[in-house]
Scaffold this motif. Structure first.
Motif, PDB file in Angstrom:
ATOM      1  N   GLU A  83       0.841  -1.191   0.005  1.00  0.00           N
ATOM      2  CA  GLU A  83       0.091   0.007  -0.006  1.00  0.00           C
ATOM      3  C   GLU A  83       0.980   1.162   0.025  1.00  0.00           C
ATOM      4  O   GLU A  83       1.558   1.558   0.917  1.00  0.00           O
ATOM      5  N   PHE A  84       0.886   1.995  -1.177  1.00  0.00           N
ATOM      6  CA  PHE A  84       1.813   2.910  -1.321  1.00  0.00           C
ATOM      7  C   PHE A  84       1.482   4.403  -1.088  1.00  0.00           C
ATOM      8  O   PHE A  84       2.066   5.628  -1.292  1.00  0.00           O
ATOM      9  N   GLY A  85      -0.003   4.620  -0.551  1.00  0.00           N
ATOM     10  CA  GLY A  85      -0.269   5.954  -0.518  1.00  0.00           C
ATOM     11  C   GLY A  85      -1.900   5.581  -0.270  1.00  0.00           C
ATOM     12  O   GLY A  85      -2.477   4.796   0.507  1.00  0.00           O
ATOM     13  N   GLY A  86      -2.972   6.739  -0.578  1.00  0.00           N
ATOM     14  CA  GLY A  86      -4.194   6.541  -0.583  1.00  0.00           C
ATOM     15  C   GLY A  86      -4.958   7.892  -0.500  1.00  0.00           C
ATOM     16  O   GLY A  86      -4.326   8.883  -1.026  1.00  0.00           O
ATOM     17  N   GLY A  87      -6.258   7.988  -0.563  1.00  0.00           N
ATOM     18  CA  GLY A  87      -7.018   9.193  -0.848  1.00  0.00           C
ATOM     19  C   GLY A  87      -7.270   9.383  -2.141  1.00  0.00           C
ATOM     20  O   GLY A  87      -7.950  10.540  -2.215  1.00  0.00           O
ATOM     21  N   GLY A  88      -7.127   8.505  -3.148  1.00  0.00           N
ATOM     22  CA  GLY A  88      -7.324   8.909  -4.471  1.00  0.00           C
ATOM     23  C   GLY A  88      -6.541  10.172  -4.884  1.00  0.00           C
ATOM     24  O   GLY A  88      -6.729  10.989  -5.864  1.00  0.00           O
ATOM     25  N   THR A  89      -5.400  10.358  -4.501  1.00  0.00           N
ATOM     26  CA  THR A  89      -4.467  11.237  -4.786  1.00  0.00           C
ATOM     27  C   THR A  89      -3.019  10.811  -4.568  1.00  0.00           C
ATOM     28  O   THR A  89      -2.758   9.432  -4.076  1.00  0.00           O
ATOM     29  N   VAL A  90      -2.005  11.738  -4.987  1.00  0.00           N
ATOM     30  CA  VAL A  90      -0.547  11.205  -4.508  1.00  0.00           C
ATOM     31  C   VAL A  90      -0.084  12.461  -3.792  1.00  0.00           C
ATOM     32  O   VAL A  90      -0.386  13.628  -3.932  1.00  0.00           O
ATOM     33  N   THR A  91       0.931  12.386  -3.116  1.00  0.00           N
ATOM     34  CA  THR A  91       1.725  13.194  -2.267  1.00  0.00           C
ATOM     35  C   THR A  91       3.241  13.117  -2.690  1.00  0.00           C
ATOM     36  O   THR A  91       3.736  12.126  -3.212  1.00  0.00           O
ATOM     37  N   PRO A  92       3.960  14.219  -2.542  1.00  0.00           N
ATOM     38  CA  PRO A  92       5.456  14.128  -2.850  1.00  0.00           C
ATOM     39  C   PRO A  92       5.925  12.838  -2.102  1.00  0.00           C
ATOM     40  O   PRO A  92       6.959  12.183  -2.338  1.00  0.00           O
TER      41      PRO A  92
END
Length: 337
Positions: free
Chosen positions: A208-217
């Protein structure tokens, strides 16, 4: 052709091959329509063979973006062995910004081993498990929490009966550099990509490399580093390709287990969830997990939700508005091998 899947890649060929996996699927506006998933194959001599895959769920973007970038950056002359890249496996879901395919409602990560004469999602799952996965030594399927969940960044493998393969999977998972990781135990018939990888005889890695239907730096850097570390560890490349900063040493890895219903808190009615514990927090049974509000009955006090088990908070719901059955927050149990 009105069924099956068309594959343009010749896996015996050296060099660079780019094309599309095509699934014929007749629709109202186009009777001979094809669902076309981009695929890239790079092969340069003898060496390990790696499959990199994202877009299993359409609203999980770190892998989709980084693998698309890798397709542009990776030079076949700079690799040893072979790399196959499938950045948008469930293309209809990706283009609809949904977890599942809008064509057939298919959740690809619950569709294995698939059906060569079934729905588009079932046909794709069958091709992946029976044709694509077995042609590789290692596969990495990149996930995130999707539109509705925040998730603690982590890697994941499925426990396997083959001791040597399992030991190698744990070693590669450690090399990817995450601070937390799961060892799933869903059994040999698991309908997931990791279950399919095990049945195909390939080392399956996920996370699981992120979340929220978005990306961050932060999530993009974590994803880039994990891919680069895997490529370097396998000996496919000598230097990182995606990372914009030095990789440094891998951090110590905490293994986690999520195996019991009681590790999660689930909504039993309509309500609005307010979390009280941050991702990565260590909590004890009885600690406050959050509050559940009722905006349709304002005179009613919000309900306190408390953890039933000790553990590390690994995910929580991002959408405040919740329905009965929604998972609101989860903890995982720290384990040692």
């Amino acid at each position: 052709m009105h069924s099956g899947l068309v594959n343009p890649i010749d896996f015996s060929r050296e060099g660079r091959q780019a094309g599309h996996l095509a699934i014929p699927y007749s629709i109202d506006r186009s009777p001979y329509y094809q669902i076309r998933m981009p695929i890239l194959r790079l092969q340069n001599g003898e060496g390990p063979s790696l499959l990199l895959m994202a877009g299993n769920h359409g609203d999980e973007y770190e892998g989709e973006l980084q693998l698309s970038r890798l397709m542009r950056l990776l030079d076949v002359k700079a690799i040893r062995g072979a790399v196959t890249i499938l950045p948008m496996a469930n293309l209809p879901a990706v283009m609809a910004a949904k977890r599942c395919s809008p064509f057939d409602g298919g959740n690809l990560n619950r569709a294995f081993p698939g059906d060569p004469m079934g729905s588009p999602t079932a046909r794709l799952a069958h091709f992946l498990e029976h044709e694509l996965f077995p042609r590789h030594d290692v596969m990495l399927d990149l996930h995130s929490g999707g539109t509705t969940m925040a998730h603690l960044p982590c890697t994941l493998i499925e426990r396997q009966a083959d001791a040597a393969r399992f030991e190698r999977a744990v070693s590669l998972m450690r090399a990817m550099g995450a601070s937390h990781a799961f060892i799933a135990d869903n059994g040999p018939a698991a309908p997931t990509s990791m279950g399919a990888a095990a049945r195909a005889g390939v080392i399956g890695l996920s996370g699981e490399f992120g979340g929220g239907g978005t990306v961050t730096p932060q999530s993009m850097a974590f994803t880039a580093a994990a891919i680069d570390r895997l490529l370097v560890t396998l000996g496919i490349v000598e230097h990182p390709v995606l990372s914009r900063a030095p990789l440094g040493e891998a951090v110590p890895l905490q293994l986690l287990s999520l195996s019991r219903h009681s590790q999660g808190i689930y909504a039993n009615r309509r309500g609005w969830f307010e979390p009280a514990a941050a991702l990565g927090a260590t909590v004890s049974a009885g600690d406050l997990a959050g509050w559940y509000h009722d905006l349709e009955c304002l005179e009613q006090q919000e309900e306190e939700l408390r953890f039933a088990e000790d553990g590390i908070v690994i995910s929580h719901r991002l959408h405040c508005d919740s329905q009965a059955g929604d998972c609101l927050i989860q903890v995982a149990e720290p384990i040692t091998e």
